[in-house]
Design an enzyme around this catalytic site. Structure first.
Site, PDB file in Angstrom:
ATOM      1  CG  HIS A 104      -1.844   1.204   1.208  1.00  0.00           C
ATOM      2  ND1 HIS A 104      -2.922   1.300   0.356  1.00  0.00           N
ATOM      3  CD2 HIS A 104      -1.828   2.359   1.905  1.00  0.00           C
ATOM      4  CE1 HIS A 104      -3.543   2.452   0.548  1.00  0.00           C
ATOM      5  NE2 HIS A 104      -2.899   3.124   1.479  1.00  0.00           N
ATOM      6  CG  LEU A 130      -9.506  -0.396   1.208  1.00  0.00           C
ATOM      7  CD1 LEU A 130      -9.003  -1.258   0.061  1.00  0.00           C
ATOM      8  CD2 LEU A 130     -10.336   0.767   0.691  1.00  0.00           C
ATOM      9  CG  ASP A 131      -5.608  -0.180   1.680  1.00  0.00           C
ATOM     10  OD1 ASP A 131      -5.176  -1.132   1.010  1.00  0.00           O
ATOM     11  OD2 ASP A 131      -6.028   0.878   1.176  1.00  0.00           O
ATOM     12  CD  GLU A 132      -9.301  -0.910   8.475  1.00  0.00           C
ATOM     13  OE1 GLU A 132      -9.711  -1.715   9.337  1.00  0.00           O
ATOM     14  OE2 GLU A 132      -9.889   0.158   8.206  1.00  0.00           O
TER      15      GLU A 132
END
Length: 277
Positions: free
Chosen positions: A186, A221-223
């Site tokens: 990311h 999302l992105d976690e």
């Protein structure tokens, strides 16, 4: 002699290291390296043990389970080269870095194939003689597109998937087929600036550092659990384009370092966190 890595995840208790190493000694296994960590807040014990010897005796894991607390999790894995499939869209920097490092021995990995939802990076794959599968997402539903990708990916039986700037959100159904086996880069120092246009978000906020985060993919999302992060310093003179250009160097470095850690079995996932030895 064969080498393997033993991963131990169990409730913390006294004497665990002695018990585990004792079983290894009884099976005539030589300990090359040993690292451990205790999460006191959860009362969990984690250990990575690099072993050398004869692993033909199937009783090893049974003997370990006998001396460990109830519901312990053990994994005994080979240190042989792992297979990955790389997923891409249009940006070349992360893919190119992995291809170069794999080619020259900087990454001990077998790149089985590359899957792209555009064909922009096929010439790069061809230069390294890696199969490239162009699977367009246009004109079909997301589940249909993912099913086509999944069929190709599973034909290569990869140990891990690497999202080298693959710019599409994956559904929970796709992620469930590869639990803790999808590694994403990311372009932000998470948890800041998640989602789209992180460098524009960072520029608008006037940040003084930018970074990148490599993490396992989950359904948020992105976690997902973070594997590796790094940052560089910037200042007021940087435009959003400057931030993006400099950020690409951090992205490719963080992704390859994270991949190296995972390939060497140096990462243990627990909950939404990781232990990195």
């Amino acid at each position: 002699m064969e080498r393997k890595v033993l991963i131990t995840d169990c409730a913390d208790a006294k004497g665990l290291i002695t018990k585990i190493t004792g079983v290894c000694f009884n099976h005539r296994l030589n300990i090359i390296k040993n690292s451990e960590f205790v999460d006191n807040s959860q009362g969990r014990f984690y250990m990575r043990t690099e072993l050398e010897g004869d692993f033909n005796d199937p009783q090893i894991l049974a003997d370990l389970n006998e001396v460990l607390p109830h519901e312990s999790h053990l994994k005994l894995v080979s240190t042989s080269k792992k297979r990955v499939v790389i997923m891409v869209t249009k940006e070349a920097h992360c893919l190119g870095d992995i291809l170069m490092k794999a080619y020259y021995g900087g990454l001990d990995v077998e790149i089985a194939a590359i899957v792209g939802n555009y064909d922009s990076l096929k010439p790069l794959a061809d230069k390294f003689d890696i199969p490239f599968h162009f699977i367009s997402h246009q004109g079909i539903s997301r589940p249909e597109h993912e099913k086509l990708m999944e069929d190709v990916i599973e034909s290569y039986a990869p140990d891990y998937l690497v999202l080298a700037k693959f710019m599409r959100i994956l559904t929970p159904e796709f992620v469930a087929h590869f639990p803790n086996r999808i590694i994403n880069i990311h372009h932000s120092f998470l948890p800041a600036f998640i989602g789209a246009s992180p460098y524009r978000q960072a520029w608008e906020r006037g940040v003084k550092i930018i970074g990148a985060t490599a993490h396992f993919v989950n359904n948020c999302l992105d976690e997902g659990p973070i594997i590796k992060q790094d940052v560089i310093h910037v200042d007021h003179s940087f435009s959003a384009e400057d931030l993006a250009r400099n950020g690409r160097d951090v992205e490719k470095s963080v992704l390859s370092k994270a991949l190296q850690l995972v390939l060497h079995e140096e990462v243990i996932v627990y909950g939404n966190k990781t232990v990195v030895f």
